[in-house]
Design a protein around this motif. Structure first.
Motif, PDB file in Angstrom:
ATOM      1  N   LEU A  28     -70.678 -23.579  14.399  1.00  0.00           N
ATOM      2  CA  LEU A  28     -69.534 -24.183  13.714  1.00  0.00           C
ATOM      3  C   LEU A  28     -68.936 -23.183  12.726  1.00  0.00           C
ATOM      4  CD1 LEU A  28     -70.866 -27.733  12.880  1.00  0.00           C
ATOM      5  CD2 LEU A  28     -69.096 -27.160  14.501  1.00  0.00           C
ATOM      6  N   THR A  29     -67.633 -23.252  12.563  1.00  0.00           N
ATOM      7  CA  THR A  29     -66.968 -22.448  11.550  1.00  0.00           C
ATOM      8  C   THR A  29     -66.507 -23.369  10.421  1.00  0.00           C
ATOM      9  OG1 THR A  29     -64.791 -22.655  12.556  1.00  0.00           O
ATOM     10  CG2 THR A  29     -66.155 -20.809  13.298  1.00  0.00           C
ATOM     11  N   VAL A  30     -66.199 -22.766   9.308  1.00  0.00           N
ATOM     12  CA  VAL A  30     -65.712 -23.531   8.159  1.00  0.00           C
ATOM     13  C   VAL A  30     -64.394 -24.208   8.510  1.00  0.00           C
ATOM     14  CG1 VAL A  30     -64.935 -23.347   5.770  1.00  0.00           C
ATOM     15  CG2 VAL A  30     -66.888 -22.016   6.551  1.00  0.00           C
ATOM     16  N   ASP A  31     -63.546 -23.525   9.268  1.00  0.00           N
ATOM     17  CA  ASP A  31     -62.252 -24.099   9.650  1.00  0.00           C
ATOM     18  C   ASP A  31     -62.422 -25.350  10.505  1.00  0.00           C
ATOM     19  OD1 ASP A  31     -60.883 -22.118   8.284  1.00  0.00           O
ATOM     20  OD2 ASP A  31     -60.763 -20.824  10.049  1.00  0.00           O
ATOM     21  N   GLU A  32     -63.385 -25.339  11.416  1.00  0.00           N
ATOM     22  CA  GLU A  32     -63.620 -26.512  12.259  1.00  0.00           C
ATOM     23  C   GLU A  32     -64.088 -27.703  11.430  1.00  0.00           C
ATOM     24  OE1 GLU A  32     -64.942 -24.471  16.483  1.00  0.00           O
ATOM     25  OE2 GLU A  32     -66.483 -24.900  14.989  1.00  0.00           O
TER      26      GLU A  32
END
Length: 53
Positions: A28-32
């Motif tokens: 997971l990314t912070v943006d997601e």
């Protein structure tokens, strides 16, 4: 599928607890995570909120 449970805080105050399903094979990314929070709580869009795990 695993479930990520986290709290959303705005100005040091509790807003909500959210549960997000994800696949551990794809990190997971912070943006997601931010997109997920703003899709569930549109009133937080454009505000500075914190995510506490």
């Amino acid at each position: 599928m695993k479930t990520l449970v986290f709290d959303v805080m705005l100005n040091g105050r509790f807003v909500c607890t959210l549960r997000m399903k994800y696949c551990p094979l794809f990190p997971l990314t912070v943006d997601e995570i931010c997109e997920f929070v703003e899709s569930k709580r549109p009133t937080l869009k454009g505000k500075k909120y914190n995510i506490e795990f």
